[in-house]
Design a protein around this motif. Structure first.
Motif, short mmCIF file in Angstrom:
data_model
loop_
_atom_site.label_atom_id
_atom_site.label_comp_id
_atom_site.label_asym_id
_atom_site.label_seq_id
_atom_site.Cartn_x
_atom_site.Cartn_y
_atom_site.Cartn_z
N CYS A 95 4.54 -3.98 -7.00
CA CYS A 95 3.25 -3.29 -6.89
C CYS A 95 3.32 -1.96 -7.65
O CYS A 95 4.19 -1.12 -7.39
CB CYS A 95 2.89 -3.06 -5.43
SG CYS A 95 1.21 -2.42 -5.19
N GLU A 116 -4.42 -11.59 -7.57
CA GLU A 116 -3.84 -10.27 -7.78
C GLU A 116 -4.82 -9.21 -7.26
O GLU A 116 -6.01 -9.48 -7.09
CB GLU A 116 -3.54 -10.03 -9.26
CG GLU A 116 -2.60 -11.05 -9.88
CD GLU A 116 -1.20 -11.02 -9.27
OE1 GLU A 116 -0.85 -9.99 -8.66
OE2 GLU A 116 -0.47 -12.02 -9.41
N GLU A 123 -2.08 -0.12 -9.08
CA GLU A 123 -2.62 -1.03 -8.07
C GLU A 123 -2.80 -0.32 -6.73
O GLU A 123 -3.79 -0.54 -6.02
CB GLU A 123 -1.69 -2.24 -7.91
CG GLU A 123 -1.70 -3.16 -9.11
CD GLU A 123 -0.67 -4.28 -9.00
OE1 GLU A 123 -1.02 -5.44 -9.29
OE2 GLU A 123 0.47 -3.99 -8.60
N LYS A 124 -1.85 0.54 -6.38
CA LYS A 124 -1.98 1.30 -5.14
C LYS A 124 -3.19 2.23 -5.18
O LYS A 124 -3.91 2.39 -4.20
CB LYS A 124 -0.70 2.09 -4.87
CG LYS A 124 0.51 1.20 -4.57
CD LYS A 124 1.79 2.00 -4.42
CE LYS A 124 2.98 1.08 -4.16
NZ LYS A 124 4.27 1.82 -4.05
N LYS A 135 0.83 -7.65 -1.21
CA LYS A 135 0.90 -7.05 -2.53
C LYS A 135 1.39 -5.60 -2.46
O LYS A 135 2.21 -5.17 -3.26
CB LYS A 135 -0.48 -7.11 -3.21
CG LYS A 135 -0.96 -8.52 -3.53
CD LYS A 135 -0.05 -9.21 -4.54
CE LYS A 135 -0.57 -10.59 -4.91
NZ LYS A 135 0.31 -11.28 -5.89
N LEU A 136 0.89 -4.84 -1.49
CA LEU A 136 1.25 -3.43 -1.38
C LEU A 136 2.74 -3.24 -1.07
O LEU A 136 3.36 -2.30 -1.57
CB LEU A 136 0.41 -2.74 -0.29
CG LEU A 136 -1.05 -2.45 -0.62
CD1 LEU A 136 -1.77 -1.91 0.60
CD2 LEU A 136 -1.15 -1.45 -1.78
#
Length: 430
Positions: free
Chosen positions: A119, A89, A123-124, A113-114
């Motif tokens: 997402c 992750e 996280e970004k 992931k992005l």
């Protein structure tokens, strides 16, 4: 960190030992005075090769230690490479996002992931927070550029704004760079119009250099596609007096087609370009790139310019139909010309000359022109088809002896095996 030597014609960034090329081949020198062509972080994806200083010794020494970017790979990177089955992750990469962005598999993980539907904004923010300070270097990195593109596309709105700010003052060099040009194109697709205009404005005065460049031409095309014509008028004006030369260039012909396509409603911009095209239609028709420009005008242009091209070429229709590139233009003349133009062209082809032959007879036997004849048969109305059949009928026996003549006979038989006007087709063998 390892200090790189400053080479002429290149730029050195203190924050990261990276050499960004201007126009020559990039090269860096490592701490052991070994010369490497290319970007340092690209060549350290795998064990680099050291060349011995003695020119007579051709043996290459390969460093045995595994390195990544500025030194040995971190423990996390080693774990990532050795544990392919683990579900990684973005949080697992905290503190190592930049390192992973420059790694092929690491970059793919971050991209995946992005762009994923799960997402989160947190996280970004994690990814952006770590890559922002190294964004300029990553934009020209063989793997890192893809991470930056994903942030432009899937990041938050303030991420796009800040990344657009990184581009400021660097647009030209990135436009001419293999990976940087891709970032610029993606940015132009997603940033707001104010930033789009800022990006494009840095190319003002350098348009022709970019148009003729294998990377830069794509950025110029994207500017034309994404920015209102009034804000990129400097691009169009750069073509004044240069259209004939650019239309026969592999990259220039693409840009001209984009201008004609996206500036169609701004006649004041495109009329000078169209007039230069009309002044050289014969040369463009025969050229491997110029013929595409003429085809574009015939397909999408206004009727007066379509007729202008046809009128200038009609006297050379036979010679053009037998030409590898120009034959494509002749097909488009029949496909997109007015009914009057097509009827007039067909009459020219059917007219019997002093030697008893017609242009159509010669075309049916030619390796390129026979395809033009097949296209004409597909496009004309029934009455005109009948005229063509009446013209061909006396020459059937001769046509059967030619490979390309057989193609014409097969095409007509396929279209109407029962013939026209109530009598059977003359193309069936007895």
């Amino acid at each position: 960190s390892t200090q790189s030597t400053w080479e002429p014609g290149q730029y050195y960034t203190q924050s990261y030992p990276q050499v960004v090329p201007s126009y020559g081949i990039p090269m860096y020198v490592d701490s052991e005075n070994n010369y490497h062509v290319g970007f340092e972080h690209v060549y350290q994806q795998s064990a680099p090769v050291s060349f011995q200083s003695n020119p007579t010794d051709k043996k290459k020494t390969v460093r045995k230690e595994k390195v990544h970017d500025d030194g040995p790979r971190t423990r996390l990177m080693e774990e990532f490479r050795n544990m392919k089955t683990k579900r990684w992750e973005l949080q697992d990469l905290t503190g190592h996002i930049v390192e992973f962005s420059r790694d092929q598999d690491g970059s793919r993980l971050i991209q995946r992931k992005l762009e994923g539907p799960t997402c989160t904004d947190t996280e970004k923010e994690l990814v952006f927070g770590e890559v922002y300070k190294e964004a300029l270097g990553l934009m020209t990195d063989v793997f890192g550029n893809y991470v930056i593109q994903k942030l432009f596309e899937h990041g938050l709105s303030h991420h796009r704004k800040l990344l657009a700010g990184v581009l400021k003052g660097n647009v030209l060099n990135m436009t001419l760079q293999t990976y940087g040009c891709r970032v610029i194109q993606k940015a132009l697709e997603v940033i707001d119009q104010e930033d789009q205009i800022m990006v494009a404005s840095e190319l003002n005065g350098h348009v022709l250099k970019c148009v003729l460049d294998q990377n830069g031409n794509h950025v110029i095309q994207k500017c034309i596609e994404r920015i209102p014509p009034d804000n990129v008028s400097f691009i169009v004006k750069s073509f004044d007096g240069n259209v004939q030369n650019l239309a026969v260039h592999a990259y220039g012909c693409r840009v001209i087609q984009r201008i004609l396509e996206y500036c169609d409603g701004h006649q004041v911009f495109i009329e000078p370009i169209l007039n230069e095209i009309l002044d050289s239609v014969l040369n463009l028709a025969r050229d491997q790139y110029g013929n595409y420009v003429l085809q574009h005008v015939l397909i999408n242009g206004k009727p007066e310019f379509q007729s202008g091209i046809i009128e200038k070429l009609r006297g050379d229709i036979l010679e053009l139909a037998q030409h590898k590139f120009a034959s494509n233009v002749v097909e488009k003349m029949f496909q997109h010309g007015s009914d009057e133009d097509k009827a007039s062209l067909l009459d020219d082809l059917l007219r019997v000359r002093e030697d008893g032959t017609s242009a159509l007879q010669i075309m049916m036997k030619d390796q390129y022109a026979n395809y033009v004849v097949q296209k004409i048969i597909d496009l004309v109305n029934d009455t005109q088809k009948q005229k063509i059949m009446d013209h061909i009928r006396p020459h059937i026996a001769t046509l059967r002896r030619y490979t390309y003549g057989k193609h014409i006979i097969a095409r007509i038989e396929k279209l109407n095996p029962k013939g026209y006007s109530g009598y059977s087709t003359p193309f069936q063998k007895n």
